[in-house]
Design a protein around this motif. Structure first.
Motif, short mmCIF file in Angstrom:
data_model
loop_
_atom_site.label_atom_id
_atom_site.label_comp_id
_atom_site.label_asym_id
_atom_site.label_seq_id
_atom_site.Cartn_x
_atom_site.Cartn_y
_atom_site.Cartn_z
N CYS A 51 -3.42 -3.62 11.54
CA CYS A 51 -2.03 -3.76 10.93
C CYS A 51 -1.04 -5.02 11.52
O CYS A 51 -1.21 -5.78 13.16
CB CYS A 51 -1.66 -2.58 11.62
SG CYS A 51 0.17 -2.61 11.57
N PRO A 52 -0.30 -4.91 10.91
CA PRO A 52 0.46 -7.01 11.13
C PRO A 52 1.54 -6.80 12.07
O PRO A 52 2.16 -7.51 12.33
CB PRO A 52 0.98 -7.09 10.23
CG PRO A 52 1.11 -6.15 9.08
CD PRO A 52 -0.43 -5.16 9.95
N TYR A 53 1.70 -5.29 13.08
CA TYR A 53 3.27 -4.52 13.70
C TYR A 53 3.39 -5.72 14.86
O TYR A 53 3.63 -6.42 15.43
CB TYR A 53 3.12 -4.02 13.05
CG TYR A 53 4.02 -3.91 11.60
CD1 TYR A 53 5.56 -3.95 11.89
CD2 TYR A 53 3.95 -2.95 10.52
CE1 TYR A 53 6.36 -4.17 10.06
CE2 TYR A 53 4.11 -3.22 9.70
CZ TYR A 53 5.52 -3.47 9.65
OH TYR A 53 5.96 -4.05 8.16
N CYS A 54 2.03 -5.21 15.72
CA CYS A 54 1.98 -5.47 17.11
C CYS A 54 0.55 -5.71 17.71
O CYS A 54 -0.30 -5.84 17.19
CB CYS A 54 2.94 -3.95 17.50
SG CYS A 54 1.42 -2.72 17.66
N ALA A 55 0.21 -6.06 19.06
CA ALA A 55 -0.79 -6.29 19.24
C ALA A 55 -1.81 -5.34 19.79
O ALA A 55 -2.88 -5.50 20.09
CB ALA A 55 -0.17 -7.26 20.66
N VAL A 56 -1.23 -3.92 19.51
CA VAL A 56 -2.48 -2.93 19.32
C VAL A 56 -3.41 -3.22 19.25
O VAL A 56 -4.75 -3.13 19.07
CB VAL A 56 -1.89 -1.26 19.07
CG1 VAL A 56 -3.36 -0.74 19.92
CG2 VAL A 56 -0.79 -1.11 19.91
N GLY A 57 -3.60 -3.35 17.70
CA GLY A 57 -4.60 -3.80 16.37
C GLY A 57 -5.28 -2.86 15.77
O GLY A 57 -6.34 -2.51 15.81
N CYS A 58 -4.19 -1.42 15.77
CA CYS A 58 -4.81 -0.66 14.82
C CYS A 58 -5.33 -0.71 13.52
O CYS A 58 -5.58 -1.60 12.85
CB CYS A 58 -3.32 -0.05 14.44
SG CYS A 58 -2.98 1.02 15.44
N GLY A 59 -6.74 -0.29 12.80
CA GLY A 59 -7.58 -0.27 11.81
C GLY A 59 -7.11 0.34 10.48
O GLY A 59 -6.27 1.60 10.92
N LYS A 88 5.58 2.06 11.44
CA LYS A 88 5.82 0.88 11.09
C LYS A 88 4.43 0.29 10.42
O LYS A 88 4.27 0.40 9.52
CB LYS A 88 6.12 -0.52 12.24
CG LYS A 88 7.07 -0.13 12.48
CD LYS A 88 6.94 -1.49 13.36
CE LYS A 88 8.70 -1.99 13.58
NZ LYS A 88 8.80 -3.00 14.31
N GLY A 89 3.42 1.13 10.72
CA GLY A 89 1.65 0.88 10.40
C GLY A 89 1.62 1.57 9.06
O GLY A 89 1.04 1.35 8.36
N SER A 90 2.53 2.37 8.84
CA SER A 90 2.07 4.08 7.99
C SER A 90 2.90 3.43 6.40
O SER A 90 2.63 3.29 5.28
CB SER A 90 2.67 4.94 7.88
OG SER A 90 1.33 5.41 9.23
N ALA A 91 3.50 2.09 7.25
CA ALA A 91 4.33 1.71 5.97
C ALA A 91 4.64 0.45 5.38
O ALA A 91 5.41 -0.20 4.67
CB ALA A 91 6.12 1.73 6.61
N THR A 162 -2.75 -9.78 15.31
CA THR A 162 -3.33 -9.69 14.81
C THR A 162 -4.45 -10.77 14.48
O THR A 162 -5.46 -10.65 13.80
CB THR A 162 -3.11 -10.00 12.78
OG1 THR A 162 -2.11 -11.25 12.91
CG2 THR A 162 -1.62 -8.30 12.93
N LEU A 163 -5.22 -11.66 15.11
CA LEU A 163 -6.34 -12.43 14.97
C LEU A 163 -7.44 -11.92 15.91
O LEU A 163 -6.89 -11.56 16.89
CB LEU A 163 -5.72 -13.68 15.70
CG LEU A 163 -4.20 -14.42 14.61
CD1 LEU A 163 -4.90 -15.91 15.17
CD2 LEU A 163 -5.43 -14.87 13.53
N ASP A 164 -7.89 -11.54 15.50
CA ASP A 164 -9.21 -10.93 16.47
C ASP A 164 -9.75 -12.17 17.56
O ASP A 164 -9.36 -13.47 17.06
CB ASP A 164 -10.32 -10.39 15.30
CG ASP A 164 -11.46 -10.67 14.16
OD1 ASP A 164 -11.06 -12.30 15.11
OD2 ASP A 164 -11.65 -10.85 13.78
#
Length: 189
Positions: A51-59, A88-91, A162-164
């Motif tokens: 997900c591009p929105y925050c630093a959580v990094g949801c797949g 946000k990630g859902s959208a 979003t960088l791993d």
């Protein structure tokens, strides 16, 4: 349409006479909903993303049909989000498929009032030229005491959320090879 056909199509009748007394399955299903298929079933391919929105990094799983993104859902295999996404990630499908999304390189020259479009090769050449110029202008071979430095303080890097870790590792190697010292990332994944 006869009475029997009408009754057989009525959900309450199917619920009372069928094997679904609570009306949560086939009894509540109309002919239209029975014919529906998930948009993910017709996808040509599925790409895993973050997900591009925050630093959580949801797949995320990105479903693609005919080269176009058709759906973005949470990735149930992700140890971070386990298939869940915030609003946000859902959208994020609308972020990718919006007709308002910029798909070209836009550049505004110094003191200009209008943006112009550049091709990607020109933009990358401009970035490379500026990095080399900044490195040349701020390069330090030795300090005041004559100790070797071999560094520049004119270039720095801040990695996005979003960088791993692997991408951040490669960026760190690149900027270190250029002599930069200020290298930071937000590796949460």
């Amino acid at each position: 349409m006869g009475l029997r056909t009408f009754l057989a199509g009525w959900p309450v009748y199917r619920q009372l006479t069928g094997t679904d007394p609570l009306g949560r399955g086939a009894a509540a299903q109309s002919a239209r909903s029975a014919a529906l298929t998930a948009c993910t079933e017709t996808a040509d391919s599925v790409a895993r993303s973050v997900c591009p929105y925050c630093a959580v990094g949801c797949g995320q799983r990105v479903f693609v049909t005919d080269g176009r993104v058709t759906q973005i859902e949470g990735d149930p295999d992700s140890p971070i989000s386990r298939g869940r996404l915030c609003p946000k990630g859902s959208a994020s499908k609308s972020l990718v498929t919006s007709p308002l999304r910029q798909t070209t390189v836009r550049y505004r020259r110094p003191y200009a009032t209008e943006w112009e479009e550049l091709d990607l090769d020109t933009a990358l050449d401009m970035i490379a030229d500026r990095i080399l110029a900044a490195r040349e202008a701020t390069w330090e071979d030795v300090d005041d005491a004559g100790r070797p430095l071999h560094r520049t303080l004119g270039i720095s890097s801040l990695g996005g959320a979003t960088l791993d870790n692997e991408e951040n590792y490669l960026i760190k190697k690149l900027f270190t090879a250029m002599g930069a010292l200020q290298i930071e990332n937000q590796a949460r994944i």
